[in-house]
Design a protein around this motif. Structure first.
Motif, short mmCIF file in Angstrom:
data_model
loop_
_atom_site.label_atom_id
_atom_site.label_comp_id
_atom_site.label_asym_id
_atom_site.label_seq_id
_atom_site.Cartn_x
_atom_site.Cartn_y
_atom_site.Cartn_z
N ASP A 612 0.83 -1.21 0.00
CA ASP A 612 0.00 0.00 0.00
C ASP A 612 0.85 1.25 0.00
O ASP A 612 0.56 2.22 0.71
N PHE A 613 1.93 1.20 -0.75
CA PHE A 613 2.87 2.33 -0.71
C PHE A 613 2.24 3.58 -1.29
O PHE A 613 1.54 3.53 -2.30
N LEU A 631 8.43 -2.01 -3.64
CA LEU A 631 7.36 -1.10 -3.26
C LEU A 631 6.12 -1.52 -4.03
O LEU A 631 6.20 -1.73 -5.24
N LYS A 632 4.98 -1.67 -3.31
CA LYS A 632 3.74 -1.98 -4.01
C LYS A 632 2.88 -0.73 -4.03
O LYS A 632 2.45 -0.25 -2.98
N ILE A 633 2.65 -0.20 -5.22
CA ILE A 633 1.85 1.02 -5.33
C ILE A 633 0.42 0.69 -4.92
O ILE A 633 -0.15 -0.29 -5.39
N ILE A 650 1.32 10.60 -8.49
CA ILE A 650 1.83 9.79 -7.38
C ILE A 650 2.42 8.47 -7.91
O ILE A 650 3.52 8.08 -7.53
N VAL A 651 1.66 7.84 -8.80
CA VAL A 651 2.16 6.58 -9.37
C VAL A 651 3.52 6.83 -10.02
O VAL A 651 4.48 6.09 -9.80
N GLN A 652 3.55 7.90 -10.74
CA GLN A 652 4.79 8.25 -11.44
C GLN A 652 5.93 8.46 -10.43
O GLN A 652 7.05 7.97 -10.62
N ALA A 653 5.58 9.17 -9.33
CA ALA A 653 6.60 9.47 -8.32
C ALA A 653 7.11 8.20 -7.65
O ALA A 653 8.30 8.04 -7.41
N ALA A 667 2.76 -2.77 -9.31
CA ALA A 667 1.47 -2.06 -9.28
C ALA A 667 0.39 -3.09 -9.03
O ALA A 667 0.32 -4.11 -9.71
N GLU A 668 -0.42 -2.85 -8.00
CA GLU A 668 -1.51 -3.80 -7.72
C GLU A 668 -2.83 -3.16 -8.09
O GLU A 668 -2.91 -1.94 -8.28
#
Ligand code: C2E
Ligand code: CA
Ligand code: CA
Length: 717
Positions: A612-613, A631-633, A650-653, A667-668
């Protein structure tokens, strides 16, 4: 013996010639004949020497001496004792001096057979012509009357004795409370004489008006009902002022005149009463502070609850625990500790209102019961007073000691529980007050408690479910689009609940979050997943497995040991095939501890992912210091990244961060091909989501992987 045969006068005895002659001259005298025949009246004549001149038949009958036996003898020789004889002589002299009849005098004389006769004797003088006087004695037999009289007075004496020797108080009272009879017991209680009691009332001796009123009213009600009753009562001693306790039997009676009266027999049960009181005191009170103990508190609580229920008022149960008492006990000794407790008890008693209960239920633990509260603020005002009172310093042996108190409070009927539960709740709240820094109060929250209770019950059910094999791990594959292969699978727990069907974690995990059963469940997941890994490897399936680890499980003291044990049990499984997902928020909770555990686990070879990053706002510094591989987005950013510019950023960051720090980025929640392509475009090629596959039972995974062609499928397929 037949005295009548010899006529009136016997043969003269020597030396009594003149008397005999005088008597002889009266032979045939009609008076003498009359006297002789007079029934029941004994008549005797005497000469001046007291010798019998005449002795009528009634005398013969009364005294048993015939006339011939009596003539010429003195009464002293017949029926009198020497003293009576002397007295008789005196009387003769007095009779001689005047004309009046002396007597009647009550005399007890001797019958010939030795038995007693009671007579009323009268004496007078008849002066004969020659100057020789004759003394006449008239006796009436009153033996029977006298005996009756004496037996009556014997009864009286007996009654008096029995009453006075009786250890009880005995009183006969009339309607107005006047003492008709009383014994020594009452005289002693009222510090007076029996004679002085008669005709008086309790009010004359007892200054306690309430007692006096009770005595009168109680006696009257018994006279009215006409039924004997046993009454427990108390009375004040007139002299010492001490209170005595009595068990009185009160019996209604009617006097000779038909007036009602009451007979009271009161036994002094003061010793018994005091002993009982002492036992009560010991049973219901704390020996050190004399405050009510737990037993009495329970009783008072029942009453207070009943009262609050009846009149709809509020009741507070406050659990008070002293802060910093133990060190005082340890440093200054128990005597000082005890003295301090006594002082605190005193202050509590003084702060409480009339009608409140202060109980001591443990070492430095007290319970305050506040009834009739109008609202919560009024309760809080009292609690503030209590806190202030207890925090006042105490000087002992020159040392200034200070404690404070942590108070937990629960309010009835907000908390509509029974007495035991109310105390338990107050205790829980007290614990919260301690945690919040002591010297304060904390209110119990019934709603929160109900939630906790539900959690406890669910927890128990989860543990049973684990034992019964109701839980199962589903696996959701994760693909690498560059390598175009299934890289791993995330184990996700499911509960095949016998009543509710297949449950997703959302149906039970949130409720038991933070509970101990989370650890039991986590251990089961770990064992299950590693076992599954081993099984797949044996079947030639070479994929990594990630499991979700909850914070309390990770932070449990034996987490690393257990992990090592499980890995050791399956030596064929390379530890690097196991990835532990921890929430970003968990990592931030206790950074240093988590870091240490992560380091130990990594030493075993396992890998970590931050789940849940993006939701936990971890700073770059933290991220750098945490030994994680992946890291799991968080799903929410992925879901909205196509429409929401911020989420896209945010995803990009996150992807940028991962690249910068050399972490993998997964990415989940990838639901569509468009999501997949957008993520690929941003440089994220490890994907997990319904768009690829839903979580599935373990046996299905192998087949799914074999048939997998990298492509996206519609979400609801
Ligand atoms: P999570 O760790 O974020 O797991 C991913 C969740 O997202 C899973 O839900 C999964 O089914 C769901 N998911 C995956 N792809 C998609 C998608 O494309 N769209 C949508 N809408 N959802 C997707 P699940 O299995 O219900 O698990 C929920 C959460 O429960 C997990 O979130 C995890 O935090 C927790 N959890 C599951 N299993 C365990 C476990 O064994 N131990 C612990 N401690 N927590 C677990
Ligand atoms: Ca996860
Ligand atoms: Ca997640």
């Amino acid at each position: 013996m037949s005295p009548h045969d010899d006529g009136f006068f016997r043969e003269p005895t020597p030396g009594c010639a003149s008397a005999e002659q005088r008597a002889a001259s009266r032979e045939g005298d009609p008076v003498a004949v009359t006297l002789d025949k007079l029934p029941h009246v004994a008549v005797q004549w005497f000469d001046s020497a007291g010798r019998v001149l005449f002795w009528n038949q009634a005398s013969e009958q009364l005294y048993g001496y015939s006339r011939s036996e009596a003539l010429g003898r003195t009464l002293g020789e017949l029926i009198y004792t020497p003293e009576q004889q002397a007295f008789f002589h005196d009387l003769m002299h007095r009779a001689l001096a005047g004309d009046e009849v002396l007597g009647p005098e009550l005399q007890t004389v001797r019958h010939r057979d030795g038995s007693r006769r009671s007579i009323l004797a009268s004496l007078f003088v008849l002066r004969a012509g020659q100057g020789e006087s004759v003394f006449v004695c008239v006796d009436v037999d009153v033996t029977r009357e006298q005996d009756a009289h004496e037996s009556l007075s014997l009864e009286r004496q007996l009654l008096r004795t029995v009453m006075d020797e009786n250890p009880n108080i005995i009183i006969l009272k009339d309607w107005d409370g006047h003492f008709l009879m009383a014994n020594r017991g009452l005289a002693e209680l009222y510090n007076t004489t029996i004679e002085n009691l008669i005709g008086k009332t309790d009010g004359d001796f007892n200054a306690n008006a309430e007692q006096v009123r009770f005595f009168l009213e109680n006696a009257r009600s018994i006279m009215r009902d006409g039924k004997t009753r046993v009454v427990m009562e108390e009375s004040t001693h007139a002299e010492t002022g001490e209170t005595r306790y009595y068990r009185s039997i009160k019996k209604p009676l009617r006097g000779a005149d038909g007036e009602p009266c009451v007979l009271i027999t009161a036994s002094d049960v003061t010793d018994l009463h005091l002993a009982r009181q002492q036992i009560r005191q010991l049973t219901y009170h704390d020996a050190l502070t004399q405050l009510p103990n737990r037993v009495l508190l329970a009783d008072r609580m029942q009453q207070a609850i009943a009262l609050a229920r009846r009149d709809g008022s509020m009741l507070a149960v406050a659990y008070i625990d002293l802060d910093g008492f133990k060190p005082i006990n340890d440093v200054y000794g128990h005597a000082v500790g005890d003295a301090l407790l006594v002082q605190m008890a005193e202050r509590l008693r003084n702060t409480a209102r009339e009608g409140d209960t202060v109980a001591r239920i443990g070492g430095d633990e007290f319970v305050l019961l506040l009834s009739h509260l109008s609202d919560k603020p009024s309760c809080e005002r009292i609690l503030l007073r209590v806190l202030a009172a207890l925090a006042e310093p105490v000087v002992r042996n020159g040392a200034e000691l200070q404690v404070s108190a942590s108070i937990g409070v629960t309010l009835y009927p907000d908390d509509e529980s029974d007495a035991d539960a109310l105390i338990r709740h107050a205790d829980q709240a007290m614990y919260q007050a301690k945690l919040q820094g002591r010297n304060r109060y904390h209110f119990f929250d019934p709603a929160h408690d109900r939630k906790m209770q539900a959690a406890r019950e669910l927890c128990e059910r989860v543990v049973t479910g684990l034992q019964l094999g109701e839980f199962e791990l589903f696996y959701q594959p994760r693909i690498d689009l560059i390598q175009r292969r299934v890289q791993g699978a995330e184990a996700l727990i499911r509960w095949r609940h016998p009543g509710k069907g297949l449950l997703l974690p959302g149906a039970f995990l949130p409720q038991i979050e933070g509970s101990a059963c989370m650890i039991a469940m986590g251990r089961w997941v770990l064992e299950q997943a590693v076992q599954q890994l081993a099984q797949w490897r044996r079947a030639g399936l070479d994929i990594a497995v990630s499991i979700n680890i909850a914070a309390p499980h990770l932070l449990a003291s034996d987490f690393v040991t257990h992990l090592a044990q499980v890995l050791a049990a399956f030596p064929d499984v390379p530890p690097a095939m196991l990835e532990l997902e921890i929430l970003e928020s968990t990592a931030l909770e206790d950074m240093e501890a988590v870091r240490a555990i992560l380091a130990e686990c990594r030493a075993l070879g396992v890998r970590f992912a931050l789940d849940d990053f993006g939701t936990g706002y971890s700073s770059l510094i933290y991220l750098r210091r945490l030994p994680v591989d992946t890291l799991k987005i968080d799903r929410s950013f992925v879901r909205d990244m196509l429409d929401d510019a911020e989420d896209h950023t945010i995803v990009q960051a996150v992807i940028g961060l991962g690249n910068a720090f050399g972490r993998h980025v997964v990415a989940e929640g990838v639901e569509t091909e468009r999501h997949g392509q957008a993520l690929m475009g941003l440089g994220c090629h490890q994907l997990q989501g319904f768009g690829i596959a839903r979580p599935m039972p373990a046996p299905e995974l192998h087949g799914w992987i074999e048939s997998y062609v990298p492509s996206f499928r519609p979400v609801d397929a």
